[in-house]
Design a protein around this motif. Structure first.
Motif, mmCIF file in Angstrom:
data_model
loop_
_atom_site.group_PDB
_atom_site.id
_atom_site.type_symbol
_atom_site.label_atom_id
_atom_site.label_comp_id
_atom_site.label_asym_id
_atom_site.label_seq_id
_atom_site.Cartn_x
_atom_site.Cartn_y
_atom_site.Cartn_z
ATOM 1 N N LYS A 177 0.852 -1.199 0.000
ATOM 2 C CA LYS A 177 0.000 0.000 0.000
ATOM 3 C C LYS A 177 0.879 1.237 0.000
ATOM 4 O O LYS A 177 2.011 1.218 0.473
ATOM 5 N N SER A 178 0.353 2.329 -0.537
ATOM 6 C CA SER A 178 1.085 3.592 -0.502
ATOM 7 C C SER A 178 1.041 4.165 0.910
ATOM 8 O O SER A 178 0.247 3.737 1.754
ATOM 9 N N ARG A 179 1.901 5.147 1.170
ATOM 10 C CA ARG A 179 1.904 5.806 2.485
ATOM 11 C C ARG A 179 0.536 6.428 2.778
ATOM 12 O O ARG A 179 0.044 6.370 3.901
ATOM 13 N N GLN A 180 -0.083 7.027 1.740
ATOM 14 C CA GLN A 180 -1.394 7.651 1.948
ATOM 15 C C GLN A 180 -2.451 6.616 2.281
ATOM 16 O O GLN A 180 -3.301 6.831 3.162
ATOM 17 N N GLU A 181 -2.426 5.464 1.606
ATOM 18 C CA GLU A 181 -3.396 4.401 1.877
ATOM 19 C C GLU A 181 -3.240 3.872 3.302
ATOM 20 O O GLU A 181 -4.236 3.601 3.987
ATOM 21 N N LYS A 190 -0.654 11.721 6.566
ATOM 22 C CA LYS A 190 0.482 11.039 5.947
ATOM 23 C C LYS A 190 1.796 11.436 6.613
ATOM 24 O O LYS A 190 2.669 10.591 6.855
ATOM 25 N N LYS A 211 9.621 1.098 0.077
ATOM 26 C CA LYS A 211 8.503 0.304 0.578
ATOM 27 C C LYS A 211 8.963 -0.934 1.334
ATOM 28 O O LYS A 211 8.127 -1.681 1.852
#
Length: 227
Positions: A177-181, A190, A211
């Motif tokens: 997952k992205s940092r925002q997710e 974030k 990641k």
């Protein structure tokens, strides 16, 4: 029946411990259609009516909560084989209490609630699986709400890292997952997530490379998480 549809049904909680023959038998003559949604499409908004019983054939849907101030949280994600919002399909209100967003191109097996009832009426085990799934959702929501409301940012991030490590059965893993997710999962900003990760790295608890995460001091991370 299409191969991808059958594979989705095999992984659906409705059909846990159900033979392939019984899966096909339960769906015999049940009318359904395949419906596609593009990435970022809104599946349903809060307050919209419940019209269908959908099972995800491919893709992903997320429940999104957002306050008037813009603070967001992703409460639950639905993947392949999952029934979308099973706890509200037969609700008295007949409306969605939250917003559901399609997070990647998604195909649904769509039938009416009446058709889903007919499927369940054909096999007692399918009925039991549906009830079991509703019970599991209650526990999942309680755990999620506890995590969002009862923990500090550092505790939330520590719990997340430990859960990811346990899920992969490894101290080194790559985030999917992205940092925002990830921040949205816990209703935090974030930059707060980034700060906690940097602090853990500075304290020698984890190693971060993009990641890729490596837990160096599991005991200390568990202490921060209050586990």
């Amino acid at each position: 029946m299409e191969k991808d549809v059958f594979r989705a049904l095999q992984s659906c909680p409705l059909y846990e411990n159900i033979s392939d023959e019984d899966i096909l038998r339960s769906m015999k003559d049940i009318p359904y259609e395949l419906v596609q949604y593009p990435k970022k499409a809104i599946y349903k908004k809060t307050g919209q009516p419940i019209e269908f019983a959908d099972i995800i054939v491919s893709g992903e849907v997320k429940i999104k909560l957002e306050s008037k101030t813009g603070k967001r949280a992703t409460v639950i994600s639905y993947g392949i084989g999952r029934i979308v919002a099973p706890s509200v399909i037969f609700s008295k209100s007949g409306i969605f209490p939250v917003t559901l967003e399609v997070s990647k191109p998604t195909t649904f097996l769509r039938m009416t609630p009446e058709s889903l009832l007919k499927v369940m009426s054909r096999n007692k085990k399918i009925q039991q699986n549906f009830i079991r799934r509703l019970s599991s959702i209650c526990y999942e929501l309680i755990d999620t709400l506890n995590l969002i409301t009862l923990h500090t940012v550092r505790e939330k991030v520590a719990i997340f890292l430990l859960n990811e490590s346990n899920r992969r059965n490894a101290d080194s893993f790559t985030l999917d997952k992205s940092r925002q997710e990830i921040a949205d999962l816990f209703a935090i900003q974030k930059f707060s997530l980034q700060r906690s990760l940097s602090e853990f790295a500075d304290e020698g608890i984890i190693q971060v490379n993009g990641k890729s995460i490596t837990i160096l001091n599991r005991k200390r991370l568990s202490s921060i998480a209050n586990l």
